[in-house]
Design an enzyme around this catalytic site. Structure first.
Site, short mmCIF file in Angstrom:
data_model
loop_
_atom_site.label_atom_id
_atom_site.label_comp_id
_atom_site.label_asym_id
_atom_site.label_seq_id
_atom_site.Cartn_x
_atom_site.Cartn_y
_atom_site.Cartn_z
N ASN A 132 -3.84 17.20 39.60
CA ASN A 132 -4.76 17.52 38.51
C ASN A 132 -4.04 17.85 37.22
O ASN A 132 -4.59 18.47 36.33
CB ASN A 132 -5.66 18.69 38.91
CG ASN A 132 -6.63 18.28 39.98
OD1 ASN A 132 -7.53 17.50 39.71
ND2 ASN A 132 -6.42 18.77 41.18
N CYS A 133 -2.80 17.43 37.12
CA CYS A 133 -1.99 17.73 35.96
C CYS A 133 -2.15 16.62 34.96
O CYS A 133 -1.67 15.50 35.18
CB CYS A 133 -0.52 17.85 36.38
SG CYS A 133 0.38 19.02 35.41
#
Lengths: 98, 121, 110
Positions: free
Chosen positions: C108-109
Protein backbone atom coordinates in the site's frame (compact mmCIF):
# COMPACT_ATOMS: atom_id res chain seq x y z
CA UNK A 1 -29.45 10.98 0.61
CA UNK A 2 -28.41 7.92 -1.30
CA UNK A 3 -29.28 5.88 -4.35
CA UNK A 4 -29.25 2.22 -3.39
CA UNK A 5 -28.92 -0.38 -6.13
CA UNK A 6 -29.81 -4.03 -5.58
CA UNK A 7 -28.90 -6.71 -8.12
CA UNK A 8 -29.83 -9.84 -6.19
CA UNK A 9 -33.11 -11.80 -6.62
CA UNK A 10 -35.58 -11.95 -3.72
CA UNK A 11 -34.36 -15.50 -3.07
CA UNK A 12 -31.22 -13.90 -1.66
CA UNK A 13 -33.20 -12.73 1.35
CA UNK A 14 -30.11 -11.66 3.28
CA UNK A 15 -29.10 -9.16 0.61
CA UNK A 16 -32.64 -7.87 0.11
CA UNK A 17 -33.22 -7.45 3.85
CA UNK A 18 -29.83 -5.78 4.31
CA UNK A 19 -30.67 -3.31 1.59
CA UNK A 20 -34.21 -2.58 2.84
CA UNK A 21 -32.95 -2.06 6.39
CA UNK A 22 -30.37 0.45 5.17
CA UNK A 23 -32.89 2.78 3.48
CA UNK A 24 -33.55 6.21 4.97
CA UNK A 25 -36.10 8.92 4.20
CA UNK A 26 -35.29 10.59 0.90
CA UNK A 27 -33.29 7.68 -0.46
CA UNK A 28 -34.05 5.99 -3.78
CA UNK A 29 -33.92 2.24 -4.43
CA UNK A 30 -33.24 1.01 -7.95
CA UNK A 31 -33.60 -2.70 -8.71
CA UNK A 32 -31.23 -3.90 -11.42
CA UNK A 33 -30.28 -7.25 -12.98
CA UNK A 34 -31.89 -10.11 -10.98
CA UNK A 35 -33.01 -7.52 -8.44
CA UNK A 36 -35.96 -6.68 -10.71
CA UNK A 37 -37.55 -10.04 -9.82
CA UNK A 38 -38.60 -8.41 -6.54
CA UNK A 39 -40.99 -6.13 -8.47
CA UNK A 40 -43.51 -8.97 -8.75
CA UNK A 41 -46.70 -8.31 -6.73
CA UNK A 42 -46.03 -11.49 -4.72
CA UNK A 43 -43.01 -9.75 -3.21
CA UNK A 44 -44.69 -6.37 -2.76
CA UNK A 45 -45.26 -6.87 0.97
CA UNK A 46 -41.50 -6.91 1.52
CA UNK A 47 -41.45 -3.23 0.64
CA UNK A 48 -44.31 -2.26 2.99
CA UNK A 49 -42.07 -1.66 5.98
CA UNK A 50 -39.63 0.75 4.34
CA UNK A 51 -39.87 4.49 4.81
CA UNK A 52 -42.75 6.13 2.95
CA UNK A 53 -40.33 8.67 1.52
CA UNK A 54 -38.18 6.11 -0.26
CA UNK A 55 -38.85 6.05 -4.00
CA UNK A 56 -38.74 2.73 -5.83
CA UNK A 57 -37.38 2.18 -9.32
CA UNK A 58 -36.60 -0.75 -11.60
CA UNK A 59 -34.39 -0.79 -14.67
CA UNK A 60 -36.33 -1.19 -17.89
CA UNK A 61 -33.89 -3.37 -19.83
CA UNK A 62 -33.69 -5.87 -16.97
CA UNK A 63 -37.50 -5.97 -16.60
CA UNK A 64 -37.93 -6.43 -20.36
CA UNK A 65 -35.30 -9.14 -20.53
CA UNK A 66 -37.18 -11.19 -17.96
CA UNK A 67 -40.69 -10.54 -19.26
CA UNK A 68 -41.61 -8.62 -16.13
CA UNK A 69 -42.58 -5.25 -17.59
CA UNK A 70 -46.31 -6.11 -17.59
CA UNK A 71 -46.21 -8.08 -14.34
CA UNK A 72 -44.44 -5.66 -12.05
CA UNK A 73 -46.07 -4.04 -9.05
CA UNK A 74 -47.36 -0.51 -9.71
CA UNK A 75 -45.28 1.19 -7.06
CA UNK A 76 -42.06 0.71 -9.04
CA UNK A 77 -41.22 3.44 -11.52
CA UNK A 78 -39.50 2.17 -14.64
CA UNK A 79 -36.31 3.96 -15.69
CA UNK A 80 -33.93 3.43 -18.61
CA UNK A 81 -30.13 3.78 -18.44
CA UNK A 82 -30.41 7.57 -18.72
CA UNK A 83 -32.82 7.51 -15.77
CA UNK A 84 -30.28 5.45 -13.81
CA UNK A 85 -27.68 8.15 -14.42
CA UNK A 86 -30.14 10.87 -13.42
CA UNK A 87 -30.91 9.08 -10.14
CA UNK A 88 -27.21 8.70 -9.38
CA UNK A 89 -26.69 12.43 -10.01
CA UNK A 90 -29.69 13.50 -7.93
CA UNK A 91 -28.48 11.61 -4.86
CA UNK A 92 -25.21 12.48 -3.17
CA UNK A 93 -23.89 8.91 -3.01
CA UNK A 94 -24.55 5.47 -4.43
CA UNK A 95 -24.68 2.35 -2.27
CA UNK A 96 -24.42 -0.92 -4.14
CA UNK A 97 -25.96 -4.06 -2.64
CA UNK A 98 -24.87 -7.24 -4.40
CA UNK B 1 -8.35 17.67 6.35
CA UNK B 2 -11.92 18.91 6.06
CA UNK B 3 -11.91 18.57 2.27
CA UNK B 4 -11.27 14.85 2.53
CA UNK B 5 -14.23 12.63 1.86
CA UNK B 6 -15.44 10.39 4.66
CA UNK B 7 -15.53 6.81 3.48
CA UNK B 8 -17.73 4.04 4.88
CA UNK B 9 -16.71 0.52 3.89
CA UNK B 10 -19.39 -2.14 4.42
CA UNK B 11 -18.09 -5.70 4.69
CA UNK B 12 -20.75 -8.36 4.10
CA UNK B 13 -18.72 -11.40 3.04
CA UNK B 14 -17.04 -14.07 5.11
CA UNK B 15 -13.23 -14.05 5.06
CA UNK B 16 -11.04 -16.45 3.02
CA UNK B 17 -13.71 -18.05 0.77
CA UNK B 18 -13.63 -15.08 -1.59
CA UNK B 19 -11.36 -12.11 -2.01
CA UNK B 20 -13.87 -9.48 -0.83
CA UNK B 21 -12.45 -9.16 2.69
CA UNK B 22 -8.90 -8.87 1.39
CA UNK B 23 -9.91 -6.35 -1.30
CA UNK B 24 -11.79 -4.30 1.27
CA UNK B 25 -8.80 -4.18 3.58
CA UNK B 26 -6.56 -3.09 0.70
CA UNK B 27 -8.93 -0.21 -0.02
CA UNK B 28 -9.12 0.73 3.67
CA UNK B 29 -5.34 0.77 4.11
CA UNK B 30 -4.87 2.71 0.88
CA UNK B 31 -7.42 5.31 2.01
CA UNK B 32 -5.53 5.37 5.32
CA UNK B 33 -2.30 6.20 3.52
CA UNK B 34 -4.08 9.26 2.07
CA UNK B 35 -5.29 10.19 5.56
CA UNK B 36 -8.95 9.92 4.57
CA UNK B 37 -11.40 9.41 7.45
CA UNK B 38 -12.59 5.81 7.22
CA UNK B 39 -15.21 3.76 9.01
CA UNK B 40 -15.66 0.02 8.64
CA UNK B 41 -19.00 -1.71 9.14
CA UNK B 42 -19.19 -5.50 9.36
CA UNK B 43 -22.59 -7.06 8.63
CA UNK B 44 -24.11 -10.36 7.49
CA UNK B 45 -21.35 -12.95 6.91
CA UNK B 46 -18.80 -10.12 7.21
CA UNK B 47 -18.98 -10.42 11.02
CA UNK B 48 -16.79 -13.53 10.71
CA UNK B 49 -13.91 -11.27 9.68
CA UNK B 50 -13.83 -10.01 13.28
CA UNK B 51 -13.94 -13.37 15.02
CA UNK B 52 -10.83 -13.98 17.11
CA UNK B 53 -8.29 -16.74 16.67
CA UNK B 54 -7.83 -16.95 12.90
CA UNK B 55 -5.16 -19.53 11.88
CA UNK B 56 -5.15 -19.33 8.09
CA UNK B 57 -1.73 -20.76 7.35
CA UNK B 58 -2.95 -24.26 6.50
CA UNK B 59 -5.32 -22.90 3.85
CA UNK B 60 -2.42 -20.98 2.34
CA UNK B 61 -3.68 -17.52 3.26
CA UNK B 62 -2.56 -14.69 5.47
CA UNK B 63 -4.35 -14.17 8.76
CA UNK B 64 -6.94 -11.47 8.20
CA UNK B 65 -6.98 -10.89 11.98
CA UNK B 66 -3.31 -9.89 11.94
CA UNK B 67 -3.93 -7.43 9.12
CA UNK B 68 -7.04 -5.97 10.77
CA UNK B 69 -5.02 -5.55 13.97
CA UNK B 70 -2.86 -3.07 12.03
CA UNK B 71 -5.79 -0.71 11.37
CA UNK B 72 -4.97 1.52 14.37
CA UNK B 73 -1.47 1.95 12.91
CA UNK B 74 -3.19 3.51 9.88
CA UNK B 75 -5.33 5.64 12.24
CA UNK B 76 -8.43 3.64 11.35
CA UNK B 77 -10.33 3.12 14.59
CA UNK B 78 -13.99 3.50 13.63
CA UNK B 79 -15.18 -0.13 13.51
CA UNK B 80 -18.84 -1.12 13.70
CA UNK B 81 -20.63 -4.47 13.71
CA UNK B 82 -24.28 -5.17 12.97
CA UNK B 83 -26.18 -6.43 16.00
CA UNK B 84 -28.74 -8.48 14.08
CA UNK B 85 -25.99 -10.20 12.08
CA UNK B 86 -24.30 -11.24 15.33
CA UNK B 87 -27.64 -12.62 16.54
CA UNK B 88 -28.15 -14.51 13.26
CA UNK B 89 -24.88 -16.33 13.78
CA UNK B 90 -25.24 -16.74 17.54
CA UNK B 91 -22.16 -14.64 18.19
CA UNK B 92 -21.54 -12.20 21.03
CA UNK B 93 -19.45 -9.06 20.71
CA UNK B 94 -16.99 -10.34 23.33
CA UNK B 95 -16.00 -13.11 20.88
CA UNK B 96 -14.78 -10.49 18.43
CA UNK B 97 -11.36 -8.88 18.09
CA UNK B 98 -10.66 -5.21 17.31
CA UNK B 99 -13.34 -3.71 19.64
CA UNK B 100 -16.10 -2.86 17.18
CA UNK B 101 -19.09 -0.77 18.27
CA UNK B 102 -22.33 -2.79 18.04
CA UNK B 103 -24.96 -1.00 15.93
CA UNK B 104 -28.62 -1.59 15.05
CA UNK B 105 -30.38 -0.88 11.74
CA UNK B 106 -31.09 2.76 12.64
CA UNK B 107 -27.46 3.37 13.48
CA UNK B 108 -26.46 1.77 10.17
CA UNK B 109 -28.79 4.15 8.31
CA UNK B 110 -27.11 7.03 10.11
CA UNK B 111 -23.65 5.71 9.22
CA UNK B 112 -24.62 5.69 5.53
CA UNK B 113 -26.04 9.21 5.84
CA UNK B 114 -23.02 10.64 7.61
CA UNK B 115 -20.38 9.44 5.13
CA UNK B 116 -19.65 10.92 1.71
CA UNK B 117 -18.76 7.67 -0.01
CA UNK B 118 -20.10 4.18 0.72
CA UNK B 119 -18.28 1.13 -0.64
CA UNK B 120 -19.66 -2.40 -0.23
CA UNK B 121 -17.58 -5.56 -0.26
CA UNK C 1 18.84 -12.41 -9.75
CA UNK C 2 20.90 -13.44 -6.76
CA UNK C 3 23.10 -11.93 -4.09
CA UNK C 4 26.09 -13.86 -2.86
CA UNK C 5 26.54 -13.81 0.92
CA UNK C 6 29.45 -15.75 2.43
CA UNK C 7 29.63 -17.81 -0.75
CA UNK C 8 25.93 -18.72 -0.68
CA UNK C 9 23.64 -17.41 -3.46
CA UNK C 10 20.52 -15.69 -2.10
CA UNK C 11 17.66 -15.27 -4.59
CA UNK C 12 16.10 -11.81 -4.92
CA UNK C 13 13.40 -10.48 -7.26
CA UNK C 14 13.82 -7.88 -10.03
CA UNK C 15 13.63 -5.05 -7.51
CA UNK C 16 16.04 -6.64 -5.05
CA UNK C 17 13.55 -7.98 -2.46
CA UNK C 18 14.24 -11.42 -1.02
CA UNK C 19 12.27 -14.18 -2.74
CA UNK C 20 12.29 -16.33 0.39
CA UNK C 21 11.95 -14.38 3.63
CA UNK C 22 13.65 -17.20 5.55
CA UNK C 23 16.90 -16.44 3.68
CA UNK C 24 17.32 -13.28 5.75
CA UNK C 25 20.21 -12.87 8.16
CA UNK C 26 22.17 -9.87 9.38
CA UNK C 27 24.83 -10.69 6.80
CA UNK C 28 22.16 -10.71 4.07
CA UNK C 29 20.90 -7.35 5.33
CA UNK C 30 24.43 -5.95 5.13
CA UNK C 31 24.74 -7.17 1.55
CA UNK C 32 21.36 -5.75 0.45
CA UNK C 33 22.27 -2.46 2.13
CA UNK C 34 25.61 -2.42 0.30
CA UNK C 35 23.89 -2.79 -3.08
CA UNK C 36 21.66 0.15 -2.07
CA UNK C 37 24.67 2.24 -0.97
CA UNK C 38 23.49 2.34 2.64
CA UNK C 39 25.97 1.74 5.43
CA UNK C 40 24.14 0.19 8.36
CA UNK C 41 24.61 1.92 11.71
CA UNK C 42 23.07 1.08 15.08
CA UNK C 43 20.28 3.51 14.25
CA UNK C 44 19.53 1.58 11.07
CA UNK C 45 19.45 -1.70 12.97
CA UNK C 46 17.00 -0.32 15.54
CA UNK C 47 14.62 0.63 12.72
CA UNK C 48 15.15 -2.69 10.93
CA UNK C 49 14.12 -4.49 14.12
CA UNK C 50 10.99 -2.34 14.35
CA UNK C 51 9.89 -3.08 10.80
CA UNK C 52 10.59 -6.81 11.26
CA UNK C 53 8.49 -6.77 14.46
CA UNK C 54 5.71 -4.98 12.54
CA UNK C 55 5.75 -7.71 9.91
CA UNK C 56 5.71 -10.42 12.57
CA UNK C 57 2.68 -8.88 14.29
CA UNK C 58 0.62 -7.60 11.37
CA UNK C 59 1.74 -9.95 8.58
CA UNK C 60 2.46 -7.24 6.06
CA UNK C 61 5.19 -4.69 5.42
CA UNK C 62 3.97 -1.24 6.48
CA UNK C 63 3.33 1.75 4.25
CA UNK C 64 5.09 4.96 5.27
CA UNK C 65 2.47 6.25 7.70
CA UNK C 66 2.19 3.17 9.94
CA UNK C 67 5.96 2.69 9.62
CA UNK C 68 6.56 6.16 11.09
CA UNK C 69 4.03 5.44 13.82
CA UNK C 70 5.60 2.07 14.70
CA UNK C 71 9.10 3.59 14.88
CA UNK C 72 7.77 6.38 17.11
CA UNK C 73 6.10 3.89 19.44
CA UNK C 74 9.18 1.67 19.69
CA UNK C 75 12.07 4.12 19.63
CA UNK C 76 10.57 7.37 20.84
CA UNK C 77 8.70 10.28 19.34
CA UNK C 78 11.91 12.02 18.20
CA UNK C 79 12.55 9.10 15.84
CA UNK C 80 8.95 8.60 14.74
CA UNK C 81 9.32 11.19 12.03
CA UNK C 82 9.53 10.92 8.24
CA UNK C 83 12.61 13.13 8.14
CA UNK C 84 14.51 10.82 10.50
CA UNK C 85 13.65 7.78 8.40
CA UNK C 86 14.42 9.64 5.16
CA UNK C 87 17.93 10.28 6.44
CA UNK C 88 18.51 6.63 7.29
CA UNK C 89 16.71 5.11 4.31
CA UNK C 90 16.71 7.72 1.53
CA UNK C 91 14.02 8.26 -1.14
CA UNK C 92 11.42 5.76 0.01
CA UNK C 93 12.09 4.68 3.60
CA UNK C 94 9.25 2.14 3.89
CA UNK C 95 10.37 0.34 0.74
CA UNK C 96 14.10 0.49 1.39
CA UNK C 97 13.85 -0.52 5.06
CA UNK C 98 11.55 -3.43 4.10
CA UNK C 99 14.04 -4.54 1.46
CA UNK C 100 17.01 -4.49 3.83
CA UNK C 101 14.91 -6.15 6.55
CA UNK C 102 14.16 -9.02 4.16
CA UNK C 103 10.43 -8.26 3.91
CA UNK C 104 8.19 -8.10 0.83
CA UNK C 105 7.65 -4.75 -0.85
CA UNK C 106 4.93 -2.77 0.99
CA UNK C 107 1.79 -3.14 -1.12
CA UNK C 108 0.00 0.00 0.00
CA UNK C 109 3.01 2.24 -0.38
CA UNK C 110 2.09 4.73 -3.08
Amino acid sequence: MALHTLNQPPGNTQCLERCLNALSDGDALLLIEDGVLATLPAHASRFDAIAANVSLFALQADLDARGLNVLKDARFTVVDDGGFVDLACEQDKVVSWY
Amino acid sequence: MSDKKKVLIINRRAPYGRSNARDSLDVALTCGVFEMPISLLFADDGVFQLLGGHQAKDIGQKNLSANLAALPMYDIDQLFVCESSLNTHGLASDQLDHNPTVVDHNAIQQLIQSHDVVLTF
Amino acid sequence: MALVVNGTPIEVDDEGYLVSLSDWSEAVAEEIARTEQVELSEEHWAVINVIRDFYQTFEHAPAMRPFVKAVGQALGADKGKSIYLMKLFPDSPAKLAAKIAGLPKPTNCL
